[in-house]
Design a protein around this motif. Sequence first.
Motif, PDB file in Angstrom:
ATOM      1  N   ASP G   9     -41.828  19.017   9.251  1.00 49.65           N
ATOM      2  CA  ASP G   9     -43.024  18.727   8.458  1.00 49.65           C
ATOM      3  C   ASP G   9     -43.744  20.151   8.374  1.00 49.65           C
ATOM      4  O   ASP G   9     -44.443  20.375   7.483  1.00 49.65           O
ATOM      5  CB  ASP G   9     -43.722  17.747   9.081  1.00 49.65           C
ATOM      6  N   ILE G  12     -42.624  22.635   6.052  1.00 50.81           N
ATOM      7  CA  ILE G  12     -42.832  22.370   4.612  1.00 50.81           C
ATOM      8  C   ILE G  12     -44.594  22.521   4.345  1.00 50.81           C
ATOM      9  O   ILE G  12     -44.887  23.329   3.325  1.00 50.81           O
ATOM     10  CB  ILE G  12     -42.543  20.828   4.485  1.00 50.81           C
ATOM     11  N   MET G  13     -45.318  22.028   5.435  1.00 53.64           N
ATOM     12  CA  MET G  13     -46.722  22.043   5.014  1.00 53.64           C
ATOM     13  C   MET G  13     -47.241  23.631   4.978  1.00 53.64           C
ATOM     14  O   MET G  13     -47.887  24.030   4.101  1.00 53.64           O
ATOM     15  CB  MET G  13     -47.536  21.552   6.019  1.00 53.64           C
ATOM     16  N   PHE G  42     -40.814  22.284  -2.704  1.00 56.37           N
ATOM     17  CA  PHE G  42     -41.390  21.875  -1.284  1.00 56.37           C
ATOM     18  C   PHE G  42     -42.239  20.654  -1.263  1.00 56.37           C
ATOM     19  O   PHE G  42     -42.174  19.876  -0.583  1.00 56.37           O
ATOM     20  CB  PHE G  42     -42.078  23.086  -0.724  1.00 56.37           C
ATOM     21  N   MET G  43     -42.885  20.386  -2.643  1.00 52.74           N
ATOM     22  CA  MET G  43     -43.587  19.281  -2.826  1.00 52.74           C
ATOM     23  C   MET G  43     -42.754  18.215  -2.741  1.00 52.74           C
ATOM     24  O   MET G  43     -42.971  17.051  -2.175  1.00 52.74           O
ATOM     25  CB  MET G  43     -44.154  19.405  -4.174  1.00 52.74           C
ATOM     26  N   LEU G  45     -39.762  17.773  -1.452  1.00 47.65           N
ATOM     27  CA  LEU G  45     -39.456  17.695   0.142  1.00 47.65           C
ATOM     28  C   LEU G  45     -40.721  16.802   0.811  1.00 47.65           C
ATOM     29  O   LEU G  45     -40.317  15.787   1.434  1.00 47.65           O
ATOM     30  CB  LEU G  45     -39.203  18.866   0.899  1.00 47.65           C
ATOM     31  N   ALA G  46     -41.603  17.200   0.581  1.00 49.52           N
ATOM     32  CA  ALA G  46     -42.795  16.564   1.184  1.00 49.52           C
ATOM     33  C   ALA G  46     -42.913  15.079   0.872  1.00 49.52           C
ATOM     34  O   ALA G  46     -43.337  14.146   1.661  1.00 49.52           O
ATOM     35  CB  ALA G  46     -44.135  17.420   0.813  1.00 49.52           C
ATOM     36  N   TRP G  47     -42.868  14.653  -0.614  1.00 47.39           N
ATOM     37  CA  TRP G  47     -42.609  13.432  -0.779  1.00 47.39           C
ATOM     38  C   TRP G  47     -41.679  12.593  -0.159  1.00 47.39           C
ATOM     39  O   TRP G  47     -41.778  11.524   0.270  1.00 47.39           O
ATOM     40  CB  TRP G  47     -42.566  13.179  -2.423  1.00 47.39           C
ATOM     41  N   VAL G  48     -40.590  13.381  -0.151  1.00 48.73           N
ATOM     42  CA  VAL G  48     -39.233  12.537   0.786  1.00 48.73           C
ATOM     43  C   VAL G  48     -39.668  12.372   2.007  1.00 48.73           C
ATOM     44  O   VAL G  48     -39.518  11.004   2.627  1.00 48.73           O
ATOM     45  CB  VAL G  48     -38.231  13.669   0.639  1.00 48.73           C
ATOM     46  N   ARG G  49     -40.297  13.337   2.675  1.00 54.44           N
ATOM     47  CA  ARG G  49     -40.859  13.322   4.304  1.00 54.44           C
ATOM     48  C   ARG G  49     -41.519  11.928   4.355  1.00 54.44           C
ATOM     49  O   ARG G  49     -41.707  11.338   5.237  1.00 54.44           O
ATOM     50  CB  ARG G  49     -41.406  14.443   4.580  1.00 54.44           C
ATOM     51  N   LEU G  50     -42.424  11.660   3.096  1.00 58.07           N
ATOM     52  CA  LEU G  50     -43.652  10.718   2.983  1.00 58.07           C
ATOM     53  C   LEU G  50     -43.012   9.335   2.855  1.00 58.07           C
ATOM     54  O   LEU G  50     -43.867   8.449   2.291  1.00 58.07           O
ATOM     55  CB  LEU G  50     -44.812  11.435   2.604  1.00 58.07           C
ATOM     56  N   GLU G  51     -41.912   9.449   2.631  1.00 57.95           N
ATOM     57  CA  GLU G  51     -41.117   8.259   2.165  1.00 57.95           C
ATOM     58  C   GLU G  51     -41.700   7.655   0.776  1.00 57.95           C
ATOM     59  O   GLU G  51     -41.979   6.525   0.778  1.00 57.95           O
ATOM     60  CB  GLU G  51     -41.296   6.964   3.120  1.00 57.95           C
ATOM     61  N   ALA G  56     -40.854  11.845  -5.492  1.00 52.73           N
ATOM     62  CA  ALA G  56     -39.864  12.905  -5.145  1.00 52.73           C
ATOM     63  C   ALA G  56     -39.085  13.057  -6.277  1.00 52.73           C
ATOM     64  O   ALA G  56     -38.807  13.899  -7.099  1.00 52.73           O
ATOM     65  CB  ALA G  56     -39.053  12.579  -4.126  1.00 52.73           C
TER      66      ALA G  56
END
Lengths: 100, 223, 101, 496, 95, 498, 87
Positions: G9, G12-13, G42-43, G45-51, G56
Amino acid sequence: MNVIALVLCFVGALFFFAGTVGLLRFPDTFCRLHALTKADNLGLGMIAAGLALASGSWLVAGKLGLIWLVTMLGGTTNCYLLAHALFAARPNRAPDGESV
Amino acid sequence: MYGILLAGAMAFMLLDAVRILPSEPSGLTGVVDSQMANSGVEHPVTAVLLNFRGYDTWLELGVLLLAVMGVLLFQPGTDLARVQPLARSDAVLRLATSLLLPLAVLVAGYLLWIGKYAAGGAFQAGVVLGAALILLWLSGNATLVILPPHGFRLILVLGFCAFMAVAVGLLIAGQGWLELPPSQAGSLILFIEACATLSIAWTMAALIIGLQPPVSGKQEGGP
Amino acid sequence: MTQELAYSMTGMLLFSIGLFGVFFVPHILRRLMAMNVMAVGVFLLLIAVAKRNADPNPDPVPHAMLLTGIVVAISATAFAVGLARKFHEVSGETDLDGEGP
Amino acid sequence: MTSWLPLLVLLPFAGAVLCLLVRGRGAPAIGVATSLATAALVLFALWSLQTSGPVRVQVGGWGAPLGIDLAVDGLSMIHLIMTAVIGLFISLYANRYYDGYRGGQKDRARELFWPFWLMLWGAMNALFVSADLFNLYVVLELVGLSAVGLVVLTGTRDVLGAGLRYLLTALAGSMCYLMGVALLYAAHGTLDLFAIGALIQSDGVSRAALMLMVTGLLMKTAVFPLHFWLPPAHASATAPVSALLSALVVKASFYILLRLWFDVFPGVTTPLLGNLLGLLGGGAILWGSLQALRQKRLKLLIAYSTVAQLGYLMFLFPVTAGMADGSSLWLQEVSKGTVCHVLSHALAKASIFLSAGLFILAAGTDQMSAMKGLAERMPLTVFSMALAAVSLMGLPPSGGFIAKWLIMHAVLGVGQWWWAPFLVIGGLLTAGYMFMMLRPAFLEPDPGPGLKPVPRLLEVCTLALAMLSIGIGISAANLLNLVMIGNPFSIPGGGW
Amino acid sequence: MGNVYVILELFLVLNLLLGLVRVVRGPTTADRILAIQLFGTTGVALLLVMAHRMEMPSLRNVALVFSLLATLAIVAFTRLVGVTVPPATEAEGRS
Amino acid sequence: MNLHEWLPLLILGSSLLTGICIFFLAEEQRGLRTFLNLAGAFIKLALVVYMVVGMARGETYETRFPIVLGFDFVLKADSLSLLLVGLSSGLWLLTTVYAIGYLEHWKNRSRFFGFFSFCVTASVGVALAGNPITFFIFYEFLTLSTYPLVIHRGSVEALRAGRTYLWYTMAGGALVFTGVVWLHVLVGSVDFREAGVLAVVDPSLYPSLTLIFALLICGLGVKAALVPLHGWLPVAMVAPAPVSALLHAVAVVKAGAFGIVRVVYDLFGVQFADQLGLLTPLTIAASITILYGSLRALTQDDLKKRLAYSTVSQVSYIALGVSMIGATATIGGLVHLVHQGIMKITLFFCAGIFAETVHVKAISNMNGIGRRFPLTMGAFTIGALGMIGVPPVAGFISKWYLGLGAMASGQPWVLLVLLGSTALNAGYFLPVLYRAWFRDPDGPWHEEGPVGRLEAPWMLLVPCLITGLLSLLTGVFAGADWSPLSLARIIAMKEYLP
Amino acid sequence: MTPMAWALDGAIMIVMIVLAVRLLLVRDLYRAVILFVVFGLFMALAWVRLEAPDIALAEAAVGAGITGVLLLDAAKKMSRGRGEEEP
């Protein structure tokens, strides 16, 4: 099973790493292109295979295969187009510039 | 310089605000779950998007329509009929396109269908289809993209109109404003989504292709 | 510090950066990108908030809002790019002169 | 019976789509027909509201936290009526205006004006009936994009630059607004305008949301010093569009601001913020007026006048900020005055922009020096300009006077006498630039190429709007009673 | 077990970060475009791994779409923008 | 609603509707326009007479309806308003006749007469206004309707004058607006009432009230041309003669003066105002104005300018009268409201005749003009003598009462002001008379077209003679029951007999 | 949250913020556009990380496809003569 999958994945990742290193270290665009597309397509294929093994479902495996194929198709096309364009642009320019 | 200060102040205020946001859930998950059975679909996001807050989605299609109108404003005839075509590309790209295009159509259809159960739906499907259209155009073959003017515009407004048609139909049938009866909600949503997919696809294509200069020739009016 | 909070804060920073860009960067395309960065800032907050109660699924309402927001953002961006290109074609300029965005 | 509510949005949108599909000569006909139908519908809605009181409709039948609610009270209705009346006249006007227009992309402007305008109309109707914060965001974008589309219709360098600036500002503004919405949703888990008002407390989140939303909406409303985009956009667009933008579009975002102020943030607003906003209003009045006095081009002058006039709207905030008692006389009064100013300014400004359009049609330029002898050659146009000017100056018996009276009264009533000089000086400055504008019209005309004749219908539209802006002063009591249906300015919580 | 996949993900992200270096350094736009190609493939791999680890089958669709569309930017680049070669080697962008 | 409630509105409507109709007439429809003008004037006069008769029988006439919450529109006939209503409607008729003759060859007559009618509507409205808000509405309406008249010539000079006029009056209007709103905030909706309505307020409001008084008087003082707020008046002389006549005699200046009367008597109440110490400054301002105006008039060669400065001076007699405690002074001030109107309109009519028929505008060109225009000059002479205060012309009555009033209120120095002013009046009017009657003409007159058997077109001459005669008659028959003096006496009695 | 996940995370951030700043400041317009496209990745990826797979998906489609084409094309048309690097 899982172990094989993991190994496949990590080998794939290594290929990726190799591609990236190639992208970083090789001297001109052509070489970078070459290194990158080859290595990455291979890497992705191994990871996909590994994950397909790990998932243990034919459906998923099929999808992974499709994704791999599509990526390869796209990658190849891109590689070709870029190389072609670069090549076409090259002769008009300074002879043998090391950076293109 | 004072711009940075301003942005800094803004960041400070915002960071301070999120810091004290409550960490316990206060969203609408529960409400959504309780109404899922009546929504006609099984994926909560799709249910919210097309049923619970379908009104927003309709208006959003309006925004899309406006954007494409704005882009086409500078094309003679407000369509793509007179866009300068790209040169025919070489065989490799054409081959790739001819492989990717059917695949993209398939994927679009798949995304549209799966929207009912999982992530996916009209927008994603439309964008994939639109990307395929753009790819087609990039490969120098634009016949499928550049439809005859009337048909083209009809496709552009299709999604927006499908919503309207459903709404009007429901009003006539005595339902409330955009009130999809649970029994038919699924099929109505699918209908709307299918229309919207087509609209979005051509809109996306037009958003890119419409920016190309028109064929040289007298441009209408002119300052 | 939770994951959601971290992402929210990232969103806030992105929003501020974008806001700065929209107002203080000259080139029109960059302003547009900045606008998109702003949008991402908002989106991150919304999604992080949605994940806050991930039991069993995140809150779908912000997700739906976000999809709408993305469509709106791409529409507006495309429209603005169209205007900017036409403006460039007519005037040969890439910046908006004078103060303000 | 509330089936008129969705139709308010559906009808203009349907007209817009039809106009887009039917090209050529058909579009104006459809446009005018849709305008007439929509205006009639609004009349019906007015009747319905007066007989059965405020209305709340659940879109999709889901109800507030889950679905989107639409709500119509007096405040919404007065805005709907304003849009309908002005919109109708502008439609009639635009129908003929583009025939005589000389400039870039004439044919395209004639055709595409309609879909954009009808989308704008539908969007504004949607905005005035919405009770959902996120829905308001989408609608705001609709309004913004269609307004920009209208601005850039002719595709010249000026309009493109102005349109871009407008678009970027509008987008940044709505992003700020959206961030506010996100924060509120994060804190309270609902998007319903009235529900949040009941939940909200004065903490960092609410304050940040308030600041963001207010800033964003001020950008869109073009309140000094965020007004920079307005003069070029409003001055370079074609006359019917300028009229629409100045009269209606900037009011749309102000309407949201009003709603937020009274329904969402009553507990969060502080006198400090109120005074800050009031100060911006004062700045707008002075700066806009002084700029207007420096202009040589008619439409720029009118556009700067809009900047100045919007300043009057801001005095609402210092008077009502932090007021605990919603039934306060002064709160009611300043709100009514502000609404009255919104109305009368809209009518007067629409009329005056349409007059300017007539002058441009006739003379082919909007340099004020070319207005010599206009009073003799186009007396009706100059007369409407003068009537509108009277309303803008806030002279009796116009609507502007009532507005200024009420605002002044409230401002003095709560003891914030320091706003009074702004109001008074603003009136004087308005008189200054308005008479500067009218002055050449009374001079002896230059010999030289005459003015092209303009269709009488256009002059009548213009005059009608000007007369209405005077007329609402006379019937202000009824109008303001209408505004109070559903008690939109009740501070605590509000809602039904 | 999950942790192992996280390591894999991290490794791939590291790859992406390294690729960023090429984006930053260039020197030509073609090189940067090439980096996008890298991101496309690596991103697909990453998504697939995440789909497996987080048990979100939807992510495979994301990967599919990603793989389909990653082509587009590069095709557009070669077809619309075109490649030009600088007359002489530029110092690698240090900015 | 019965006639009693409608009548004030009808009186306004008679000229308002006339004006609106005239706007839509084509330039050539001369006959119809004349008919409308005269019909409107006659109807108004008839209505006013009806109302006066009714009031004498003790009827009350009041129109009232709410505009906004707590904000009524009130038209009410009381004895004070009768003074101005009578003056306006009577003189309007005459001025209309005169203007029709005067503007024979001008352009844009429809516009002119439209605004002309509006102007009278506004001044009647000012007279009938029953509360400060209504008063303000008509006060501003007056500004707007006179502006087009001032700039009617369309010359650069006229426009410049118009701008000056506008800045002064708008600024004045803004002050009145502030005062009225503030007053409304402090004490709510109040109607004008004899002997004032404010005496009952909480003493804590006294400072605010003082400020409000200052705002109102300054705002009204602009139109009443109190020094130093008089700058617009001499400049506005570029307007056509009927307009000047109207401006000086009935409409603008009178509206200002009348406003001062209303504020002092019917809003504050003269005793309350005195208690607040507000009257002495007003007396001083009026005195200064009286002397200053006369002094400036002395040096003007342009006849209309001289008359204009004379107006500055003479109108302040009214303010002077109301600012002194005591019924006698009040009577003097009020009666001067009427007398000055009649006399000054005569003088302007004459000046207009000279300018229009033989192009004489400067006093230095007036040598022997009395032989060419014996009747006109006769009327002028009456007016001028009245201004000086020679008995038995009307002006004498005013000055007499003012003088007595000054003594009664214990301000004998005002007497000196009056005497000085009288001397100055003589100083600037007598030379004119001397030139006109006793000098030989410098040469032949530049005649402007045939004038018929009379010395000037009858439409110009007759109104002028009538007003001249009236100035004399109101003086001679001042003691009659229906004279302005009697009316003023009634008003003054009410004011001092609470 | 494991440290590993945190690293993911965090990467990514941080990358997102750095990219956002750089794409505004970098001199070359093309580079800015490419950075924006990468930012989009990367955005996602962030959406994926945030489920948020829906987001995504949309982001992948829009960011990788449409936005890139749109901005690249515009950058070509709107590059300034001076001050921008060769494409």
